[in-house]
Design a protein around this motif. Structure first.
Motif, PDB file in Angstrom:
ATOM      1  N   PRO A 140       0.834  -1.215   0.000  1.00  0.00           N
ATOM      2  CA  PRO A 140       0.000   0.000   0.000  1.00  0.00           C
ATOM      3  C   PRO A 140       0.862   1.256   0.000  1.00  0.00           C
ATOM      4  O   PRO A 140       1.968   1.275   0.554  1.00  0.00           O
ATOM      5  N   LEU A 141       0.322   2.307  -0.603  1.00  0.00           N
ATOM      6  CA  LEU A 141       1.007   3.594  -0.696  1.00  0.00           C
ATOM      7  C   LEU A 141       0.088   4.674  -0.150  1.00  0.00           C
ATOM      8  O   LEU A 141      -1.112   4.679  -0.445  1.00  0.00           O
ATOM      9  N   VAL A 142       0.641   5.559   0.667  1.00  0.00           N
ATOM     10  CA  VAL A 142      -0.109   6.725   1.143  1.00  0.00           C
ATOM     11  C   VAL A 142       0.684   7.970   0.763  1.00  0.00           C
ATOM     12  O   VAL A 142       1.902   8.041   1.008  1.00  0.00           O
ATOM     13  N   VAL A 143       0.007   8.944   0.156  1.00  0.00           N
ATOM     14  CA  VAL A 143       0.638  10.200  -0.248  1.00  0.00           C
ATOM     15  C   VAL A 143       0.058  11.313   0.609  1.00  0.00           C
ATOM     16  O   VAL A 143      -1.162  11.474   0.688  1.00  0.00           O
ATOM     17  N   PHE A 144       0.930  12.088   1.276  1.00  0.00           N
ATOM     18  CA  PHE A 144       0.444  13.150   2.160  1.00  0.00           C
ATOM     19  C   PHE A 144       1.320  14.386   2.028  1.00  0.00           C
ATOM     20  O   PHE A 144       2.384  14.349   1.407  1.00  0.00           O
ATOM     21  N   ASN A 145       0.873  15.473   2.650  1.00  0.00           N
ATOM     22  CA  ASN A 145       1.580  16.754   2.561  1.00  0.00           C
ATOM     23  C   ASN A 145       2.549  16.901   3.727  1.00  0.00           C
ATOM     24  O   ASN A 145       2.136  16.997   4.890  1.00  0.00           O
ATOM     25  N   LEU A 146       3.838  16.946   3.395  1.00  0.00           N
ATOM     26  CA  LEU A 146       4.867  17.088   4.415  1.00  0.00           C
ATOM     27  C   LEU A 146       4.774  18.425   5.135  1.00  0.00           C
ATOM     28  O   LEU A 146       5.219  18.562   6.279  1.00  0.00           O
ATOM     29  N   ASN A 147       4.173  19.424   4.476  1.00  0.00           N
ATOM     30  CA  ASN A 147       4.132  20.772   5.043  1.00  0.00           C
ATOM     31  C   ASN A 147       3.040  20.960   6.084  1.00  0.00           C
ATOM     32  O   ASN A 147       2.924  22.042   6.670  1.00  0.00           O
ATOM     33  N   ASN A 148       2.237  19.927   6.314  1.00  0.00           N
ATOM     34  CA  ASN A 148       1.222  19.976   7.367  1.00  0.00           C
ATOM     35  C   ASN A 148       1.772  19.290   8.612  1.00  0.00           C
ATOM     36  O   ASN A 148       1.787  18.060   8.682  1.00  0.00           O
ATOM     37  N   PRO A 149       2.233  20.052   9.587  1.00  0.00           N
ATOM     38  CA  PRO A 149       2.798  19.432  10.791  1.00  0.00           C
ATOM     39  C   PRO A 149       1.804  18.471  11.447  1.00  0.00           C
ATOM     40  O   PRO A 149       0.614  18.778  11.576  1.00  0.00           O
ATOM     41  N   GLY A 150       2.299  17.292  11.816  1.00  0.00           N
ATOM     42  CA  GLY A 150       1.445  16.314  12.483  1.00  0.00           C
ATOM     43  C   GLY A 150       0.788  15.311  11.564  1.00  0.00           C
ATOM     44  O   GLY A 150       0.240  14.302  12.027  1.00  0.00           O
ATOM     45  N   ASP A 151       0.839  15.556  10.247  1.00  0.00           N
ATOM     46  CA  ASP A 151       0.147  14.637   9.329  1.00  0.00           C
ATOM     47  C   ASP A 151       0.801  13.261   9.273  1.00  0.00           C
ATOM     48  O   ASP A 151       0.117  12.258   9.068  1.00  0.00           O
ATOM     49  N   LEU A 152       2.119  13.182   9.451  1.00  0.00           N
ATOM     50  CA  LEU A 152       2.771  11.870   9.448  1.00  0.00           C
ATOM     51  C   LEU A 152       2.225  11.018  10.591  1.00  0.00           C
ATOM     52  O   LEU A 152       1.905   9.836  10.402  1.00  0.00           O
ATOM     53  N   LEU A 153       2.085  11.614  11.761  1.00  0.00           N
ATOM     54  CA  LEU A 153       1.528  10.893  12.907  1.00  0.00           C
ATOM     55  C   LEU A 153       0.093  10.466  12.623  1.00  0.00           C
ATOM     56  O   LEU A 153      -0.315   9.342  12.966  1.00  0.00           O
ATOM     57  N   ARG A 154      -0.673  11.336  11.975  1.00  0.00           N
ATOM     58  CA  ARG A 154      -2.062  11.003  11.653  1.00  0.00           C
ATOM     59  C   ARG A 154      -2.137   9.823  10.685  1.00  0.00           C
ATOM     60  O   ARG A 154      -2.997   8.946  10.819  1.00  0.00           O
ATOM     61  N   VAL A 155      -1.242   9.806   9.699  1.00  0.00           N
ATOM     62  CA  VAL A 155      -1.206   8.684   8.760  1.00  0.00           C
ATOM     63  C   VAL A 155      -0.903   7.386   9.502  1.00  0.00           C
ATOM     64  O   VAL A 155      -1.580   6.364   9.315  1.00  0.00           O
ATOM     65  N   VAL A 156       0.108   7.425  10.358  1.00  0.00           N
ATOM     66  CA  VAL A 156       0.565   6.215  11.047  1.00  0.00           C
ATOM     67  C   VAL A 156      -0.488   5.690  12.025  1.00  0.00           C
ATOM     68  O   VAL A 156      -0.561   4.488  12.278  1.00  0.00           O
ATOM     69  N   THR A 157      -1.325   6.593  12.563  1.00  0.00           N
ATOM     70  CA  THR A 157      -2.370   6.154  13.490  1.00  0.00           C
ATOM     71  C   THR A 157      -3.696   5.889  12.797  1.00  0.00           C
ATOM     72  O   THR A 157      -4.719   5.697  13.453  1.00  0.00           O
ATOM     73  N   GLY A 158      -3.670   5.869  11.453  1.00  0.00           N
ATOM     74  CA  GLY A 158      -4.838   5.401  10.706  1.00  0.00           C
ATOM     75  C   GLY A 158      -5.870   6.441  10.345  1.00  0.00           C
ATOM     76  O   GLY A 158      -6.951   6.097   9.854  1.00  0.00           O
ATOM     77  N   GLU A 159      -5.565   7.715  10.563  1.00  0.00           N
ATOM     78  CA  GLU A 159      -6.526   8.747  10.171  1.00  0.00           C
ATOM     79  C   GLU A 159      -6.542   8.895   8.647  1.00  0.00           C
ATOM     80  O   GLU A 159      -5.565   8.587   7.966  1.00  0.00           O
ATOM     81  N   ALA A 160      -7.668   9.369   8.139  1.00  0.00           N
ATOM     82  CA  ALA A 160      -7.825   9.531   6.692  1.00  0.00           C
ATOM     83  C   ALA A 160      -7.123  10.806   6.242  1.00  0.00           C
ATOM     84  O   ALA A 160      -7.719  11.878   6.200  1.00  0.00           O
ATOM     85  N   VAL A 161      -5.848  10.671   5.953  1.00  0.00           N
ATOM     86  CA  VAL A 161      -5.030  11.811   5.532  1.00  0.00           C
ATOM     87  C   VAL A 161      -4.467  11.519   4.148  1.00  0.00           C
ATOM     88  O   VAL A 161      -4.018  10.406   3.877  1.00  0.00           O
ATOM     89  N   GLY A 162      -4.495  12.522   3.275  1.00  0.00           N
ATOM     90  CA  GLY A 162      -3.901  12.346   1.951  1.00  0.00           C
ATOM     91  C   GLY A 162      -4.671  11.380   1.079  1.00  0.00           C
ATOM     92  O   GLY A 162      -5.897  11.277   1.159  1.00  0.00           O
ATOM     93  N   THR A 163      -3.925  10.662   0.252  1.00  0.00           N
ATOM     94  CA  THR A 163      -4.519   9.704  -0.693  1.00  0.00           C
ATOM     95  C   THR A 163      -3.938   8.325  -0.446  1.00  0.00           C
ATOM     96  O   THR A 163      -2.719   8.162  -0.339  1.00  0.00           O
ATOM     97  N   SER A 164      -4.821   7.344  -0.374  1.00  0.00           N
ATOM     98  CA  SER A 164      -4.413   5.949  -0.206  1.00  0.00           C
ATOM     99  C   SER A 164      -4.453   5.261  -1.566  1.00  0.00           C
ATOM    100  O   SER A 164      -5.443   5.363  -2.288  1.00  0.00           O
ATOM    101  N   VAL A 165      -3.370   4.589  -1.926  1.00  0.00           N
ATOM    102  CA  VAL A 165      -3.301   3.868  -3.199  1.00  0.00           C
ATOM    103  C   VAL A 165      -3.007   2.406  -2.896  1.00  0.00           C
ATOM    104  O   VAL A 165      -2.058   2.086  -2.186  1.00  0.00           O
ATOM    105  N   LYS A 166      -3.849   1.523  -3.413  1.00  0.00           N
ATOM    106  CA  LYS A 166      -3.649   0.096  -3.184  1.00  0.00           C
ATOM    107  C   LYS A 166      -4.254  -0.675  -4.343  1.00  0.00           C
ATOM    108  O   LYS A 166      -4.850  -0.086  -5.252  1.00  0.00           O
TER     109      LYS A 166
END
Length: 249
Positions: A213-239
């Motif tokens: 699986p691939l997730v694409v998110f915005n690095l410029n949004n502080p905290g988004d990496l943590l949100r991705v890792v904890t399963g929040e719907a952030v960015g685009t999911s590609v599978k």
């Protein structure tokens, strides 16, 4: 804001070299690399095993040098060395945040980092060390996107997370087309058939063939990496075989 527990045990995070530029025209913005290192350290502190691949475009881009007339192999080798510089900078930034980090290079540069050996890399990850994979695949004609897919598959990552300058995958360049639609989920087939500029085609095919699986998110949004890792719907999911869902701009 409270976050849930991580939904991934092991991740591979792909950063572009350009992401480290910040407000600079060349090189590394200390404020940017410090913030990214802090976010990676936070995720690592949750028990998530983190691998990193960083591009070299803030210093040299092999493809750009080749377009300017340089021999492509030489240009790509210079690009690989640029990724080593970025990887060493990230190792230092992570250590300043209290993380333990290791750089493993596909090119042998024993004086500054370790060689990439898959079993060694997995051992570093198992010990909780942030493991940075430098020098791409070690071969010309392959991008660091492809290197990220390859390393993610080799280490058995649960997901490949790509940090970009926009909040996901769009139907067109959102900076140029105000009607561009952001997708919340896509399949690898849709990315390839519609030539959506997520990662290069080789990287996407590798993800598809290995069901990564691939997730694409915005690095410029502080905290988004943590949100991705904890399963929040952030960015685009590609599978594989994901239904396409658009969210609008």
């Amino acid at each position: 804001m409270a976050h849930g527990p991580p939904v991934y045990k092991r991740i591979l995070l792909k950063l572009s070299g350009e992401a480290l530029l910040g407000s600079h025209q060349y090189g590394i913005d200390p404020a940017i690399i410090r913030r990214v290192a802090a976010e990676v350290t936070e995720v690592n502190g949750l028990g998530v095993q983190v691998g990193l691949v960083i591009g070299g475009g803030n210093i040299f881009r092999g493809a750009g040098l080749a377009e300017a007339g340089m021999d492509r192999v030489t240009a790509d080798q210079m690009g690989m060395l640029a990724t080593v510089i970025n990887s060493l900078a990230m190792q230092d930034a992570l250590e300043r945040q209290g993380a333990v980090a290791r750089v493993l290079s596909a090119l042998q540069i024993h004086e500054v980092c370790e060689d990439y050996i898959r079993r060694r890399a997995v051992r570093h990850l198992e010990k909780g060390r942030v493991t940075i994979f430098a020098a791409g695949t070690g071969n010309p004609f392959f991008t660091t996107d492809t290197a990220a897919s390859l390393r993610a598959i080799e280490i058995g990552a649960d997901v490949l997370i790509k940090a970009t300058k926009v909040d996901g995958v769009y139907s067109a360049d959102p900076f140029k087309d105000p009607k561009a639609v952001r997708y919340s989920s896509l399949s690898f087939e849709q990315v390839l058939s519609e030539e959506l500029r997520v990662m290069d085609a080789t990287a996407i095919v590798m993800c598809r063939e290995n069901n990564l699986p691939l997730v694409v998110f915005n690095l410029n949004n502080p905290g988004d990496l943590l949100r991705v890792v904890t399963g929040e719907a952030v960015g685009t999911s590609v599978k594989n075989h994901a239904p396409r869902t658009g969210t609008g701009k």
